[in-house]
Design a protein around this motif. Structure first.
Motif, PDB file in Angstrom:
ATOM      1  N   UNK A  64      42.265  49.176  52.072  1.00 38.02           N
ATOM      2  CA  UNK A  64      42.053  50.123  53.169  1.00 38.02           C
ATOM      3  C   UNK A  64      43.163  50.052  54.209  1.00 38.02           C
ATOM      4  N   UNK A  65      43.860  48.921  54.345  1.00 37.35           N
ATOM      5  CA  UNK A  65      44.928  48.789  55.329  1.00 37.35           C
ATOM      6  C   UNK A  65      46.212  49.490  54.911  1.00 37.35           C
ATOM      7  N   UNK A  66      46.316  49.953  53.710  1.00 38.29           N
ATOM      8  CA  UNK A  66      47.519  50.619  53.230  1.00 38.29           C
ATOM      9  C   UNK A  66      47.543  52.105  53.563  1.00 38.29           C
ATOM     10  N   UNK A  67      46.733  52.529  54.488  1.00 32.72           N
ATOM     11  CA  UNK A  67      46.716  53.945  54.859  1.00 32.72           C
ATOM     12  C   UNK A  67      47.953  54.273  55.672  1.00 32.72           C
ATOM     13  N   UNK A  68      48.383  55.513  55.588  1.00 37.00           N
ATOM     14  CA  UNK A  68      49.583  55.958  56.282  1.00 37.00           C
ATOM     15  C   UNK A  68      49.248  56.218  57.750  1.00 37.00           C
ATOM     16  N   UNK A  69      50.065  55.675  58.636  1.00 39.53           N
ATOM     17  CA  UNK A  69      49.866  55.839  60.072  1.00 39.53           C
ATOM     18  C   UNK A  69      50.869  56.861  60.574  1.00 39.53           C
ATOM     19  N   UNK A  70      50.382  57.859  61.281  1.00 42.00           N
ATOM     20  CA  UNK A  70      51.254  58.880  61.841  1.00 42.00           C
ATOM     21  C   UNK A  70      51.474  58.540  63.312  1.00 42.00           C
ATOM     22  N   UNK A  71      52.732  58.347  63.683  1.00 41.04           N
ATOM     23  CA  UNK A  71      53.060  57.982  65.050  1.00 41.04           C
ATOM     24  C   UNK A  71      53.009  59.205  65.948  1.00 41.04           C
TER      25      UNK A  71
END
Length: 169
Positions: A64-71
């Motif tokens: 679950x931590x490998x999700x893409x984060x949009x800045x």
């Protein structure tokens, strides 16, 4: 208020279904037979479940931590705008610099006096800055100071109590 005649009531007010007490024993025995026939509850725990549960939970958390984060802030844009602003400031300072050079004559006399007062210079250090012609006794004797200038100087720089004490001694 009228008092109801509760003393004369023979019935309690509760009713049981017909043939309840004759069938109760039979119903209880039927339930016991059903419970005896059911050897297990139908719920089973897989083999080595409790040994593997911790690693399974940690594996799912890692996935679950490998999700893409949009800045929200694009640092690339911030660096570009900062660089452009720095170039503009540098350009204005280089091409449109109209500041005059500071000379000894352009500094106000009061600024020089304040600087000399705040620094701890001795009389010898100040004398080393002057030439022999400027330190000549005749320059000091021939200089006339008006009475009002002298009074103003004494009022501004000397305490009145010190003057009174010197006169009484």
């Amino acid at each position: 208020m009228t008092q109801k005649k509760l003393d004369n009531n023979i019935t309690s007010g509760f009713k049981t279904p017909k043939d309840y007490f004759s069938k109760v024993e039979e119903q209880i025995l039927n339930e016991v037979k059903v419970i005896d026939k059911a050897e297990h509850s139908g719920f089973e725990v897989p083999e080595s479940y409790f040994e593997k549960v911790e690693s399974n939970i940690l594996d799912t958390i890692a996935l679950e931590n490998n999700t893409k984060v949009v800045s929200l802030i694009s640092w690339k844009k911030v660096t570009y705008t900062t660089a452009i602003a720095a170039c503009l400031v540098l350009m204005f300072n280089v091409f449109f610099n109209t500041s005059e050079k500071v000379t000894f004559e352009s500094i106000e006399i009061t600024s020089i006096e304040n600087y000399i007062e705040t620094e701890d210079y001795t009389a010898y250090e100040l004398a080393s800055l002057l030439t022999e012609d400027e330190l000549n006794k005749d320059n000091f004797i021939d200089t006339e100071i008006s009475e009002t200038t002298l009074e103003d100087y004494l009022l501004d720089h000397v305490e009145v109590e010190d003057l009174i004490l010197e006169q009484t001694q």
